[in-house]
Motif scaffolding. Sequence first.
Motif, PDB file in Angstrom:
ATOM      1  N   MET A 125      94.492  92.081  52.822  1.00 34.46           N
ATOM      2  CA  MET A 125      95.631  92.426  53.645  1.00 34.46           C
ATOM      3  C   MET A 125      95.683  93.924  53.890  1.00 34.46           C
ATOM      4  O   MET A 125      95.986  94.336  55.016  1.00 34.46           O
ATOM      5  CB  MET A 125      96.899  91.926  52.942  1.00 34.46           C
ATOM      6  CG  MET A 125      98.130  92.096  53.737  1.00 34.46           C
ATOM      7  SD  MET A 125      98.155  90.836  54.995  1.00 34.46           S
ATOM      8  CE  MET A 125      99.677  91.190  55.719  1.00 34.46           C
ATOM      9  N   LYS A 126      95.417  94.699  52.850  1.00 31.11           N
ATOM     10  CA  LYS A 126      95.464  96.149  53.004  1.00 31.11           C
ATOM     11  C   LYS A 126      94.387  96.632  53.976  1.00 31.11           C
ATOM     12  O   LYS A 126      94.620  97.543  54.750  1.00 31.11           O
ATOM     13  CB  LYS A 126      95.279  96.836  51.655  1.00 31.11           C
ATOM     14  CG  LYS A 126      96.469  96.716  50.745  1.00 31.11           C
ATOM     15  CD  LYS A 126      96.235  97.525  49.503  1.00 31.11           C
ATOM     16  CE  LYS A 126      97.451  97.453  48.603  1.00 31.11           C
ATOM     17  NZ  LYS A 126      97.329  98.270  47.425  1.00 31.11           N
ATOM     18  N   ILE A 127      93.213  96.012  53.942  1.00 36.16           N
ATOM     19  CA  ILE A 127      92.120  96.417  54.819  1.00 36.16           C
ATOM     20  C   ILE A 127      92.466  96.101  56.274  1.00 36.16           C
ATOM     21  O   ILE A 127      92.196  96.896  57.171  1.00 36.16           O
ATOM     22  CB  ILE A 127      90.801  95.735  54.399  1.00 36.16           C
ATOM     23  CG1 ILE A 127      90.388  96.241  53.018  1.00 36.16           C
ATOM     24  CG2 ILE A 127      89.710  95.980  55.410  1.00 36.16           C
ATOM     25  CD1 ILE A 127      89.149  95.605  52.481  1.00 36.16           C
ATOM     26  N   SER A 128      93.078  94.959  56.527  1.00 35.93           N
ATOM     27  CA  SER A 128      93.429  94.613  57.900  1.00 35.93           C
ATOM     28  C   SER A 128      94.482  95.567  58.456  1.00 35.93           C
ATOM     29  O   SER A 128      94.442  95.924  59.636  1.00 35.93           O
ATOM     30  CB  SER A 128      93.909  93.164  57.985  1.00 35.93           C
ATOM     31  OG  SER A 128      95.092  92.995  57.238  1.00 35.93           O
ATOM     32  N   LYS A 129      95.435  96.006  57.617  1.00 33.92           N
ATOM     33  CA  LYS A 129      96.423  96.987  58.071  1.00 33.92           C
ATOM     34  C   LYS A 129      95.759  98.332  58.355  1.00 33.92           C
ATOM     35  O   LYS A 129      96.108  99.011  59.320  1.00 33.92           O
ATOM     36  CB  LYS A 129      97.516  97.160  57.019  1.00 33.92           C
ATOM     37  CG  LYS A 129      98.481  96.018  56.945  1.00 33.92           C
ATOM     38  CD  LYS A 129      99.568  96.317  55.936  1.00 33.92           C
ATOM     39  CE  LYS A 129     100.551  95.165  55.830  1.00 33.92           C
ATOM     40  NZ  LYS A 129     101.608  95.421  54.853  1.00 33.92           N
ATOM     41  N   LEU A 130      94.807  98.675  57.531  1.00 36.38           N
ATOM     42  CA  LEU A 130      94.094  99.933  57.730  1.00 36.38           C
ATOM     43  C   LEU A 130      93.287  99.899  59.029  1.00 36.38           C
ATOM     44  O   LEU A 130      93.315 100.847  59.817  1.00 36.38           O
ATOM     45  CB  LEU A 130      93.159 100.201  56.536  1.00 36.38           C
ATOM     46  CG  LEU A 130      92.352 101.481  56.593  1.00 36.38           C
ATOM     47  CD1 LEU A 130      93.260 102.697  56.557  1.00 36.38           C
ATOM     48  CD2 LEU A 130      91.361 101.521  55.457  1.00 36.38           C
ATOM     49  N   VAL A 131      92.580  98.821  59.281  1.00 36.36           N
ATOM     50  CA  VAL A 131      91.802  98.678  60.513  1.00 36.36           C
ATOM     51  C   VAL A 131      92.728  98.658  61.725  1.00 36.36           C
ATOM     52  O   VAL A 131      92.458  99.299  62.747  1.00 36.36           O
ATOM     53  CB  VAL A 131      90.926  97.402  60.451  1.00 36.36           C
ATOM     54  CG1 VAL A 131      90.286  97.114  61.800  1.00 36.36           C
ATOM     55  CG2 VAL A 131      89.865  97.528  59.372  1.00 36.36           C
ATOM     56  N   LEU A 132      93.834  97.934  61.628  1.00 34.26           N
ATOM     57  CA  LEU A 132      94.793  97.860  62.724  1.00 34.26           C
ATOM     58  C   LEU A 132      95.392  99.233  63.013  1.00 34.26           C
ATOM     59  O   LEU A 132      95.515  99.640  64.178  1.00 34.26           O
ATOM     60  CB  LEU A 132      95.894  96.847  62.401  1.00 34.26           C
ATOM     61  CG  LEU A 132      96.943  96.623  63.478  1.00 34.26           C
ATOM     62  CD1 LEU A 132      96.301  96.071  64.742  1.00 34.26           C
ATOM     63  CD2 LEU A 132      98.020  95.700  62.977  1.00 34.26           C
TER      64      LEU A 132
END
Length: 131
Positions: free
Chosen positions: A1-8
């Motif tokens: 989840m943290k990685i997807s927020k970072l990419v977004l």
Amino acid sequence: MKISKLVLSFILSISLFSGMLSAQMASTEMLVGHSVSSPSKDKLAQIISREDVAKRFEELGVDSNMIEARIASMTDEEASKIAYQIDTLPAGADAGMSIVGAIVFIFIVLLITDILGVTNVFNFTKPITNN
């Protein structure tokens, strides 16, 4: 989840700042809507309209309309650079100094060879002797 927020957030930040990357200064020509002629382009136009320059272009087989079109398509920076070069480059005026320099060089070489005793060109020199 943290990685997807970072990419977004990364993609969002790039998309927000990409509009600023293509920003440019608004020139007077863009704001007014018509071209403002530069003094450099006017000067170049005056130079190519001279009779001797037009005759030389004709001898070289260059059409004067093509030259005028190329000057009109130049940027102000290009036109000012060419106008500056026309103003500052010598047009054969330096030939006299190169002749004087060659004469002085030959005189100095002959003088040195006279002093060393290799030649006898000048009467006012006395050769160096090793007695």
